[in-house]
Enzyme design. Structure first.
Site, PDB file in Angstrom:
ATOM      1  N   ASN A 132     -35.317  18.436  22.029  1.00 34.28           N
ATOM      2  CA  ASN A 132     -35.782  19.594  20.546  1.00 34.28           C
ATOM      3  C   ASN A 132     -36.612  20.278  20.021  1.00 34.28           C
ATOM      4  O   ASN A 132     -37.280  20.071  19.794  1.00 34.28           O
ATOM      5  CB  ASN A 132     -34.594  19.231  19.683  1.00 34.28           C
ATOM      6  CG  ASN A 132     -34.793  20.200  18.693  1.00 34.28           C
ATOM      7  OD1 ASN A 132     -34.948  21.237  18.633  1.00 34.28           O
ATOM      8  ND2 ASN A 132     -33.746  20.458  17.248  1.00 34.28           N
ATOM      9  N   LYS A 151     -38.843  16.872  19.072  1.00 32.79           N
ATOM     10  CA  LYS A 151     -37.782  15.721  18.957  1.00 32.79           C
ATOM     11  C   LYS A 151     -37.083  15.493  20.471  1.00 32.79           C
ATOM     12  O   LYS A 151     -36.880  16.584  21.213  1.00 32.79           O
ATOM     13  CB  LYS A 151     -36.880  16.157  18.221  1.00 32.79           C
ATOM     14  CG  LYS A 151     -37.196  16.416  16.989  1.00 32.79           C
ATOM     15  CD  LYS A 151     -36.737  16.094  15.975  1.00 32.79           C
ATOM     16  CE  LYS A 151     -36.740  17.082  14.508  1.00 32.79           C
ATOM     17  NZ  LYS A 151     -35.839  17.955  14.085  1.00 32.79           N
ATOM     18  N   HIS A 188     -26.918  26.626  13.673  1.00 27.98           N
ATOM     19  CA  HIS A 188     -26.753  25.280  12.893  1.00 27.98           C
ATOM     20  C   HIS A 188     -24.948  25.833  13.625  1.00 27.98           C
ATOM     21  O   HIS A 188     -24.336  24.625  13.182  1.00 27.98           O
ATOM     22  CB  HIS A 188     -26.584  25.048  11.908  1.00 27.98           C
ATOM     23  CG  HIS A 188     -28.047  24.944  10.460  1.00 27.98           C
ATOM     24  ND1 HIS A 188     -28.212  24.935   9.601  1.00 27.98           N
ATOM     25  CD2 HIS A 188     -28.937  24.512  10.981  1.00 27.98           C
ATOM     26  CE1 HIS A 188     -28.870  25.220   8.606  1.00 27.98           C
ATOM     27  NE2 HIS A 188     -29.942  24.478   9.332  1.00 27.98           N
ATOM     28  N   LEU A 210     -26.615  21.291   4.949  1.00 29.57           N
ATOM     29  CA  LEU A 210     -27.286  21.222   3.754  1.00 29.57           C
ATOM     30  C   LEU A 210     -28.662  20.809   4.540  1.00 29.57           C
ATOM     31  O   LEU A 210     -28.488  19.093   3.657  1.00 29.57           O
ATOM     32  CB  LEU A 210     -26.948  21.102   2.585  1.00 29.57           C
ATOM     33  CG  LEU A 210     -25.793  21.451   2.612  1.00 29.57           C
ATOM     34  CD1 LEU A 210     -24.767  21.832   0.755  1.00 29.57           C
ATOM     35  CD2 LEU A 210     -26.003  22.952   1.779  1.00 29.57           C
ATOM     36  N   GLY A 211     -29.820  20.386   4.455  1.00 31.33           N
ATOM     37  CA  GLY A 211     -31.008  20.269   5.008  1.00 31.33           C
ATOM     38  C   GLY A 211     -32.181  20.389   4.386  1.00 31.33           C
ATOM     39  O   GLY A 211     -32.301  21.647   3.527  1.00 31.33           O
ATOM     40  N   ASN A 212     -33.068  20.706   5.810  1.00 37.27           N
ATOM     41  CA  ASN A 212     -34.331  22.117   5.074  1.00 37.27           C
ATOM     42  C   ASN A 212     -33.825  23.294   4.921  1.00 37.27           C
ATOM     43  O   ASN A 212     -34.698  24.101   3.968  1.00 37.27           O
ATOM     44  CB  ASN A 212     -35.302  21.521   5.760  1.00 37.27           C
ATOM     45  CG  ASN A 212     -35.859  20.262   5.356  1.00 37.27           C
ATOM     46  OD1 ASN A 212     -36.392  20.339   4.257  1.00 37.27           O
ATOM     47  ND2 ASN A 212     -36.676  19.179   6.389  1.00 37.27           N
ATOM     48  N   GLY A 213     -33.173  23.511   6.508  1.00 35.68           N
ATOM     49  CA  GLY A 213     -31.831  24.738   6.178  1.00 35.68           C
ATOM     50  C   GLY A 213     -30.789  24.649   6.053  1.00 35.68           C
ATOM     51  O   GLY A 213     -30.617  23.327   6.617  1.00 35.68           O
ATOM     52  N   ARG A 258     -36.404  28.415   1.838  1.00 42.28           N
ATOM     53  CA  ARG A 258     -36.485  29.542   2.095  1.00 42.28           C
ATOM     54  C   ARG A 258     -35.429  30.550   0.880  1.00 42.28           C
ATOM     55  O   ARG A 258     -35.154  30.277   0.749  1.00 42.28           O
ATOM     56  CB  ARG A 258     -35.635  29.913   3.580  1.00 42.28           C
ATOM     57  CG  ARG A 258     -35.983  29.258   4.675  1.00 42.28           C
ATOM     58  CD  ARG A 258     -35.182  29.787   6.157  1.00 42.28           C
ATOM     59  NE  ARG A 258     -35.366  28.957   6.914  1.00 42.28           N
ATOM     60  CZ  ARG A 258     -35.159  28.199   7.306  1.00 42.28           C
ATOM     61  NH1 ARG A 258     -33.866  28.336   8.334  1.00 42.28           N
ATOM     62  NH2 ARG A 258     -34.767  26.790   7.662  1.00 42.28           N
ATOM     63  N   ASP A 263     -38.855  20.033  -0.592  1.00 43.01           N
ATOM     64  CA  ASP A 263     -37.793  18.287  -0.806  1.00 43.01           C
ATOM     65  C   ASP A 263     -36.984  17.912  -1.885  1.00 43.01           C
ATOM     66  O   ASP A 263     -37.261  17.440  -2.884  1.00 43.01           O
ATOM     67  CB  ASP A 263     -38.675  16.327  -0.307  1.00 43.01           C
ATOM     68  CG  ASP A 263     -38.287  15.615  -0.004  1.00 43.01           C
ATOM     69  OD1 ASP A 263     -37.967  15.558   1.586  1.00 43.01           O
ATOM     70  OD2 ASP A 263     -37.013  15.339   0.053  1.00 43.01           O
ATOM     71  N   GLY A 314     -26.324  17.330   2.520  1.00 44.46           N
ATOM     72  CA  GLY A 314     -25.048  17.225   2.105  1.00 44.46           C
ATOM     73  C   GLY A 314     -24.637  15.795   2.676  1.00 44.46           C
ATOM     74  O   GLY A 314     -23.560  14.968   2.209  1.00 44.46           O
TER      75      GLY A 314
HETATM   76  P1  ADP Z   1     -33.591  19.174   9.012  1.00 47.77           P
HETATM   77  O1  ADP Z   1     -32.714  20.135   8.633  1.00 47.77           O
HETATM   78  O2  ADP Z   1     -35.135  19.542   8.775  1.00 47.77           O
HETATM   79  O3  ADP Z   1     -32.831  18.584   9.638  1.00 47.77           O
HETATM   80  P2  ADP Z   1     -32.414  17.118   7.147  1.00 47.77           P
HETATM   81  O4  ADP Z   1     -31.467  17.807   7.309  1.00 47.77           O
HETATM   82  O5  ADP Z   1     -32.589  15.744   7.722  1.00 47.77           O
HETATM   83  O6  ADP Z   1     -33.509  19.022   7.193  1.00 47.77           O
HETATM   84  O7  ADP Z   1     -32.372  17.456   5.489  1.00 47.77           O
HETATM   85  C1  ADP Z   1     -33.865  17.468   4.958  1.00 47.77           C
HETATM   86  C2  ADP Z   1     -33.478  17.355   3.645  1.00 47.77           C
HETATM   87  O8  ADP Z   1     -32.253  15.911   3.227  1.00 47.77           O
HETATM   88  C3  ADP Z   1     -34.924  17.305   2.574  1.00 47.77           C
HETATM   89  O9  ADP Z   1     -34.743  18.358   0.978  1.00 47.77           O
HETATM   90  C4  ADP Z   1     -34.313  15.829   1.346  1.00 47.77           C
HETATM   91  O10 ADP Z   1     -34.966  15.242   1.121  1.00 47.77           O
HETATM   92  C5  ADP Z   1     -33.078  15.189   1.643  1.00 47.77           C
HETATM   93  N1  ADP Z   1     -32.589  13.909   2.517  1.00 47.77           N
HETATM   94  C6  ADP Z   1     -32.587  13.237   2.902  1.00 47.77           C
HETATM   95  N2  ADP Z   1     -32.597  11.923   2.789  1.00 47.77           N
HETATM   96  C7  ADP Z   1     -32.211  12.375   1.717  1.00 47.77           C
HETATM   97  C8  ADP Z   1     -31.366  11.476   0.325  1.00 47.77           C
HETATM   98  N3  ADP Z   1     -31.177  10.149   0.982  1.00 47.77           N
HETATM   99  N4  ADP Z   1     -30.976  11.545  -0.933  1.00 47.77           N
HETATM  100  C9  ADP Z   1     -31.016  13.072  -1.119  1.00 47.77           C
HETATM  101  N5  ADP Z   1     -31.483  14.253  -0.136  1.00 47.77           N
HETATM  102  C10 ADP Z   1     -32.372  13.881   0.715  1.00 47.77           C
END
Ligand code: ADP
Length: 397
Positions: A7, A14, A180, A209-212, A241, A283, A333
């Site tokens: 990736n 990655k 996604h 629900l991640g960064n995106g 975003r 974050d 999520g």
């Molecule tokens: P990406 O989209 O970069 O793959 P991720 O799926 O890793 O991102 O999600 C990142 C988000 O998940 C960040 O906002 C982070 O704060 C949140 N996150 C990661 N671990 C935890 C946790 N244990 N509790 C709450 N939020 C978390």
């Protein structure tokens, strides 16, 4: 059969090597700061811990060379020689309208991915460089492209055509594509499997629900709508975003307030969302901590985030004529019980109640709705790499 999953981002890469006989990840790694001072490779191997190599990494080809060396290294590697890698799967962000499935990479496919650069100027170029570098270094190994957009190619026209002059779609491909897709596909199939149901009988809302962040309405195993759009900027609020806003804000800022288009673009992509409203961080953990300490803007950012998720779930209940299951996945999520409970508050009329105790789970598969709920709510950790590896192994054979 061992499949390497790559990736490539603009300055990062990655990777995972997956043993397809048991679908286990043998190694996970990250190359950071490619072409920037302070570049490094970090490789994690189950049972062998973490190994960091700090060295100059000029470009993506250098990075892939280093990855291959790390994989075969006697001390911290996991394979004896490169011959053990039977195929390479590449995550490609944009496949345009051409690809609704993963595909074996040929010169023609590579050209089609190049044609999509205009649609994903930040993402497709590093994806292409990753593919080209791998082809140079491993000329005899089959390579597969797995597209973020592919799963959403089943959306009906009324979901993907933007209400703009129709020729913008015909001439330039302006439409909703959605992203996604690999994750939405994986978690929707996984939840059906866990429930012991045929996915064809289910109406699922998947919340990545991640960064995106994006949601998808998956009916009968097919994506019929998703919240991201022409680019991954659309939809619900995200870490940095904005998600969908009134586009007039853009012309207002440029014409009335002297912003440049570059500034606005940077603002919408990198300085908005949870970061922009809270002023604290993108974050989720930092923002949650600040809110708990009484920071009102941090709380407001969370309130908006929850509201956007809730209203998007409700919209998809309408789109599908009901919901059987809601799935939460990705960093937030999977881990943030608070986000799950707050964004579902008020949606109980759909036919579920959240079980507060069950909702405490983090990073594992679990049902979090009460036993008597007609509509089920699940946490399903995503695994985009495994999905890429499966498609790669299937097509390479
Ligand atoms: P990406 O989209 O970069 O793959 P991720 O799926 O890793 O991102 O999600 C990142 C988000 O998940 C960040 O906002 C982070 O704060 C949140 N996150 C990661 N671990 C935890 C946790 N244990 N509790 C709450 N939020 C978390």
């Amino acid at each position: 059969m061992k499949t390497l999953v790559i990736n490539c981002g603009s300055s990062s890469l990655k990777y995972q090597l997956i043993d397809m006989s048991n679908e286990e990840s043998m190694v996970q790694g990250l190359v950071e700061r490619i072409g920037i001072e302070g570049s490094a490779l970090t490789q994690k191997t189950p049972g062998k811990g973490k190994h960091v190599i700090n060295t100059e990494i000029k470009d993506h080809k250098d990075a892939i060379k280093l990855v291959l060396e790390a994989l075969v290294n006697e001390e911290y590697g996991v394979i004896k020689s490169m011959d053990q890698i039977s195929a390479v799967g590449h995550r490609v962000v944009h496949g345009g309208e051409k690809y609704s499935e993963s595909v074996l990479i040929t010169d023609e496919v590579l050209n089609s991915i190049r044609d999509c650069i205009a649609l994903a100027p930040l993402h497709n170029p590093p994806n292409i460089i990753g593919i080209e570098s791998c082809r140079e270094l491993m000329p005899n190994i089959p390579m597969v492209a797995v597209f973020d957009t592919a799963f959403h190619q089943t959306m009906p026209k009324n979901a993907y055509i933007c209400p703009l002059p129709y020729e913008l779609y015909e001439k330039y491909g302006v439409r909703k594509y959605g992203f996604h897709g690999t994750s939405h596909k994986y978690v929707s199939n996984k939840v059906a499997e866990v429930m012991g149901k045929d996915i064809k009988d289910l109406k699922i809302v998947t919340c990545h629900l991640g960064n995106g962040c994006s949601l998808a309405a998956v009916k009968g195993g097919k994506s019929i709508d998703t919240s991201m759009g022409f680019t991954p900027l659309a939809g619900i609020m995200m870490g940095t975003r904005a998600g969908s806003i009134d586009p007039s804000v853009i012309s207002f800022l440029i014409e009335e307030k002297g912003y440049t288009i570059e500034q606005v673009d940077e603002m919408l992509n990198k300085k908005s969302g949870v970061l922009g409203v809270s002023g604290v961080s993108s974050d989720f953990r930092d923002v949650r901590a600040a809110a708990q300490e009484g920071n009102e803007r941090a709380q407001l950012a969370l309130d908006i985030f929850h509201y956007k998720i809730k209203t998007q779930i409700a919209a998809y209940a309408g789109a599908m004529g009901g919901i059987d299951v809601i799935v939460f996945t990705a960093g937030i999520g999977e881990n943030a019980a608070l986000v799950r409970s707050e964004s579902l508050k008020g949606l109980e009329f759909l036919g579920f109640n959240l079980d507060a105790k069950k909702n405490e789970i983090a990073g594992e598969i679990g049902e979090i709705s009460t036993d008597d709920s007609r509509v089920k709510v699940y946490v399903i950790p995503t695994n985009e790499e495994l999905m890429i590896a499966r498609d790669t192994a299937r097509l390479a054979q």
